[in-house]
Design an enzyme around this catalytic site. Sequence first.
Site, PDB file in Angstrom:
ATOM      1  CG  ASP A 161      -2.172   0.916   1.072  1.00  0.00           C
ATOM      2  OD1 ASP A 161      -2.538   1.679  -0.101  1.00  0.00           O
ATOM      3  OD2 ASP A 161      -2.685   0.939   2.394  1.00  0.00           O
ATOM      4  CG  HIS A 215       0.149   1.595  -9.394  1.00  0.00           C
ATOM      5  ND1 HIS A 215      -0.198   1.848  -7.463  1.00  0.00           N
ATOM      6  CD2 HIS A 215      -1.375   2.890  -9.683  1.00  0.00           C
ATOM      7  CE1 HIS A 215      -1.149   2.202  -7.357  1.00  0.00           C
ATOM      8  NE2 HIS A 215      -2.039   2.313  -8.966  1.00  0.00           N
ATOM      9  CG  LEU A 230       9.198 -17.396  -2.862  1.00  0.00           C
ATOM     10  CD1 LEU A 230       9.081 -17.492  -1.766  1.00  0.00           C
ATOM     11  CD2 LEU A 230       9.648 -16.098  -3.974  1.00  0.00           C
ATOM     12  CG  ASN A 233       2.065   1.177  -5.242  1.00  0.00           C
ATOM     13  OD1 ASN A 233       2.825   0.474  -4.859  1.00  0.00           O
ATOM     14  ND2 ASN A 233       1.638   0.228  -6.476  1.00  0.00           N
TER      15      ASN A 233
HETATM   16  C1  FPP Z   1      -2.269   0.211  -3.566  1.00  0.00           C
HETATM   17  O1  FPP Z   1      -1.533   1.429  -3.359  1.00  0.00           O
HETATM   18  C2  FPP Z   1      -1.325  -0.638  -4.704  1.00  0.00           C
HETATM   19  C3  FPP Z   1      -2.492  -1.311  -5.420  1.00  0.00           C
HETATM   20  C4  FPP Z   1      -3.639  -0.753  -5.872  1.00  0.00           C
HETATM   21  C5  FPP Z   1      -1.643  -1.610  -6.673  1.00  0.00           C
HETATM   22  C6  FPP Z   1      -0.476  -2.411  -5.746  1.00  0.00           C
HETATM   23  C7  FPP Z   1       0.061  -2.588  -7.483  1.00  0.00           C
HETATM   24  C8  FPP Z   1       1.728  -2.901  -7.621  1.00  0.00           C
HETATM   25  C9  FPP Z   1       2.318  -2.594  -5.642  1.00  0.00           C
HETATM   26  C10 FPP Z   1       2.252  -3.351  -8.400  1.00  0.00           C
HETATM   27  C11 FPP Z   1       1.993  -4.674  -8.888  1.00  0.00           C
HETATM   28  C12 FPP Z   1       3.104  -5.416  -9.569  1.00  0.00           C
HETATM   29  C13 FPP Z   1       3.230  -6.468  -9.821  1.00  0.00           C
HETATM   30  C14 FPP Z   1       4.263  -7.716 -10.672  1.00  0.00           C
HETATM   31  C15 FPP Z   1       1.730  -6.632 -10.085  1.00  0.00           C
HETATM   32  P1  FPP Z   1      -2.866   2.398  -3.358  1.00  0.00           P
HETATM   33  O2  FPP Z   1      -2.824   3.443  -4.872  1.00  0.00           O
HETATM   34  O3  FPP Z   1      -4.264   2.394  -2.168  1.00  0.00           O
HETATM   35  O4  FPP Z   1      -1.318   4.329  -2.665  1.00  0.00           O
HETATM   36  P2  FPP Z   1      -2.489   4.940  -1.701  1.00  0.00           P
HETATM   37  O5  FPP Z   1      -3.180   4.512  -1.025  1.00  0.00           O
HETATM   38  O6  FPP Z   1      -1.274   5.646  -1.367  1.00  0.00           O
HETATM   39  O7  FPP Z   1      -3.270   5.637  -2.556  1.00  0.00           O
END
Ligand code: FPP
Length: 256
Positions: free
Chosen positions: A36, A53, A147, A38
């Site tokens: 979480d 992301h 893994l 990003n």
């Molecule tokens: C949450 O942060 C993140 C997500 C919903 C997307 C997660 C995806 C990745 C980390 C990349 C995945 C990689 C692969 C290989 C599948 P948010 O967007 O909710 O952040 P915020 O809470 O700060 O808005």
Amino acid sequence: MMLNKLVNLTKMNKEITDDNKLDRSRIPSHIAIIMDGNGRWAKKRGLPRIAGHREGMKVVRRIVKRANQLGVKALTLYAFSTENWKRPKPEVEFIMKLPEQFLLTYLPELIEENVQVRTIGQKEGIPSYTQKAVNEAIEKTKHNDGLILNFALNYGSRFEITEAVRQLSKDLDAGTISAEDVDENLIGSYMMTKGIGDPDLLIRTSGEIRLSNFMLWQLAYTELWFTDVYWPDFSEVDLEQAILDYQNRGRRFGGV
Ligand code: FPP
């Protein structure tokens, strides 16, 4: 230049120090991560959310590598929840392209590192190019025994439990099981995580302290670890710190 070298050297030393403190005989078998922060990581830098992301994807690669080196047996990553569809369409499309992008770049490395790719979640609704990339990765890594890299894609725990109950009811109706057969093990075998043990350790980044419909059945006795660090900043050292804290806790599973 010199400064960069010094910073890298310090980072390396920190990793080695932390790693040495870890008890290699008590590495959690299964780690689940809610990745979480990003969006906030990007906002802090004046960048669009998708930049967070993209950076988050690179972190996935590093954490998979380190978890594998440490002897973790399964790593479940919450990549997209059933609730994430509520986000703006371009953001959803960007996130849905990430598995394909990730696997295009890193699948050879995963194969070399003996990683087995798996997924949990609802296949319906996932774009066909994402499914294709994921299915190819599952197929090409199915004989590996290192893994287990388990992506939770279009995953929601209540959906998973509902589907399990629905299937179990059908089997009861069909007479392939009877009410007396129903116990925790049997219910577990109807879950999407069938064959993978429950997580020993759950990590959630970005300072949010909730489970967000993630593995509610499987997390019953899991140690929970929260950090304020945003996922794109999450490092190998943070992973080691989480494991170290896990090793310093006394797990009693309800006993004394
Ligand atoms: C949450 O942060 C993140 C997500 C919903 C997307 C997660 C995806 C990745 C980390 C990349 C995945 C990689 C692969 C290989 C599948 P948010 O967007 O909710 O952040 P915020 O809470 O700060 O808005």
